[in-house]
Enzyme design. Structure first.
Site: not given
Ligand code: GLN
Length: 534
Positions: A71, A148, A190, A382, A508, A510
């Site tokens: 999130d 919960d 309800k 990655c 990353h 993204e």
């Molecule tokens: N498994 C790989 C590492 O630990 C890549 C990790 C990933 O793609 N976030 O380096």
């Protein structure tokens, strides 16, 4: 003084509390308020970093290196403001803090209990974000569903906090479901009545009801909800199913969610919402001029949430290119030398996804070889970048048994290897290379053309790295290390200059793509795929 908005959920999970919270935050931000969103997750894991993606979807990493709930990705994509460790707290983290304090002797011989010690720690973490007037409005989302067992300490903390903060300084927004019974052709109130009763039994009267529904709510249904749930009629808000999550802020604007919330918090509306960029984005998203087909090669494909940020980055990059991006999930375990041509042939590009462990690696390598040899645009993130390095080592450098030591610890040619500092670590939680690190870009590289700058900061989450012992052989054979960490010399980006578009990144990207700032690598990759398509 900071004002607080609490978001709880009733009837069922997966109603989209995160999107509602992010949409309200967007509207308030567009009226000139500084807003942040925080999420409490009622599970015992200290953070979601140790959770399998099948359990909880993607693990989102913040700039400061916290492994958090997905999130937070929505919060950043909507608000275009980075979150931090303080924006996501789990029950595990709360207990860990309290237990550490107890061991230090901070409780002076007292019995440590859920009330007041756990609830105090929850309240402290809620108020932390408002301290020093850092934010004018803090929205706190409580994960799970009211009723919960796990969420009880949170609702109790909210009950206490509302009392302490005083009237007009906090509101509770309850998100609920109004199911439609097809046989009776009726919308049913309800379940919502029951869930509000449950909240009331915990001492909380919601101020606003946000009703998820597949059909418009007639006024009489709203009136009934208002009557049974002690809210005013204008505070019963319809949240009809939307075509895209990016429609939700505008739908909520139409419902006046922002104005009603501000009125209850006794805040002025300040200005008309400034949403022109958002609307331009939506306009482009809904009226694409072209299309591309991209394969997402991964192994957690059964659960699209596992690659949430990647899918959303394609939405942002598609919109800015006025191009509809069709992403097809391709299970790497189904890719072999025999199937690869048929499976990847119709595509305009492939993205090889992040991941852990050896399952599905072979298929990823087969896919990358195909992309490299047929000039198909390739983007590796990655693990995807690591596989591109391994593929190049095996098939171009012809290094015997070349592998990542994650997959083959005995490899004679570990072209991807664990960093020395990682080798000493035995604990799994929070011990990867995490968060933002700088990366220097080589002049005239694809990386440099994309970013148009000499240095960038990108977020990481991994243990293994490019093994620099092999760097020279790679560069001599045509794979360039175009992004390097200036402090450690670690390779962060690789590319093949003789290929139309071949890029692997150890970080990353993204996690940094937002509606207002689509990530340049995704934008460039979609462009390359468009070129291939035409
Ligand atoms: N498994 C790989 C590492 O630990 C890549 C990790 C990933 O793609 N976030 O380096």
């Amino acid at each position: 003084m900071t004002k607080y908005i609490f978001v709880t959920g009733g009837v069922t999970s997966s109603l989209g509390k995160g999107i509602i919270a992010a949409s309200l935050a967007k509207l308030l931000q567009s009226r000139g308020f500084s807003v942040t969103i925080q999420k409490f997750d009622p599970y015992i894991n200290v953070d979601p970093g140790t959770l399998n993606p099948y359990e909880h979807g993607e693990c989102y990493v913040t700039k400061d290196g916290a492994e958090t709930d997905l999130d937070l990705g929505h919060y950043e994509r909507f608000l275009n403001v980075p979150t931090t460790q303080a924006n996501n707290v789990t029950t595990g983290r709360i207990y860990q803090t309290v237990i550490e304090k107890e061991r230090k002797g901070d409780y002076l011989g007292k019995t440590v209990q859920v009330i007041p010690h756990i609830t105090d720690e929850i309240k402290r973490r809620i108020k932390l974000l408002g301290e020093d007037d850092k934010f004018e409005i803090v929205i706190t989302e409580i994960g799970g569903t009211v009723g919960d067992i796990e969420s009880l300490p949170y609702t109790e903390a909210i009950r206490q906090l509302r009392w302490e903060l005083g009237e007009e300084n906090s509101i509770v927004l309850h998100l609920t479901l109004i199911p439609f019974l097809a046989a009776a052709k009726e919308l049913k109130t309800k379940p919502t009545q029951h869930s509000v009763k449950e909240l009331l039994s915990q001492g909380i009267q919601p101020d606003l009801l946000i009703c998820r529904t597949e059909h418009h709510l007639p006024q009489q249904v709203k009136d009934k909800l208002a009557l049974f749930c002690n809210v005013d009629k204008e505070s019963v808000i319809e949240a009809i199913d939307a075509e895209t999550i990016y429609d939700v802020p505008l739908l909520m604007l139409k419902e006046k969610l922002d104005l009603i919330a501000l009125k209850k918090l006794n805040l002025p509306s300040r200005q008309e919402p400034q949403l022109s960029e958002w609307k331009t984005f939506l306009g482009k998203l809904k009226n694409p001029l072209g299309e591309v087909n991209i394969g997402l090669v991964g192994k957690y494909n059964e659960l699209p949430d596992a690659y949430k940020s990647i899918y959303e980055s394609f939405v942002h990059a598609g919109a800015i290119n006025e191009c509809e991006v069709h992403v097809t999930a391709i299970h790497s375990e189904t890719l072999t030398a025999d199937t690869v041509h048929q499976m990847l042939g119709p595509l305009d590009g492939i993205l090889v996804a992040p991941g852990f462990g050896e399952r599905g690696i072979e298929g990823k390598i087969v896919a990358i070889q195909y992309a490299r040899e047929t000039d198909l645009p390739f983007f590796g993130i990655c693990l995807g970048m690591q596989c591109a390095v391994v593929e190049f080592a095996q098939n171009v450098l012809e290094l015997k048994g070349a592998a990542s030591s994650e997959v083959d610890p005995e490899s004679p040619n570990p072209v991807i290897d664990m960093m020395d500092e990682q080798k000493e670590i035995s604990k799994k939680g929070g011990t990867m290379r995490l968060g933002s690190y700088p990366c220097d870009l080589k002049q005239k590289s694809l990386a440099h053309t994309i970013y148009q700058t000499n240095q960038v900061d990108e977020r990481h989450r991994h243990r293994y790295e490019f093994n620099n012992q092999f760097l020279k052989s790679f560069e001599d054979a045509g794979m360039l290390a175009s992004g390097i960490n200036p402090e450690t010399g670690l390779v962060e980006m690789v590319e093949i200059p003789s290929h139309p578009w071949f890029l692997g990144v150890q970080f990353h990207p993204e996690l940094r793509s937002t509606v207002e700032q689509p990530h340049p690598i995704f934008v460039s990759f979609v462009k390359a795929c468009m070129k291939k398509h035409n």
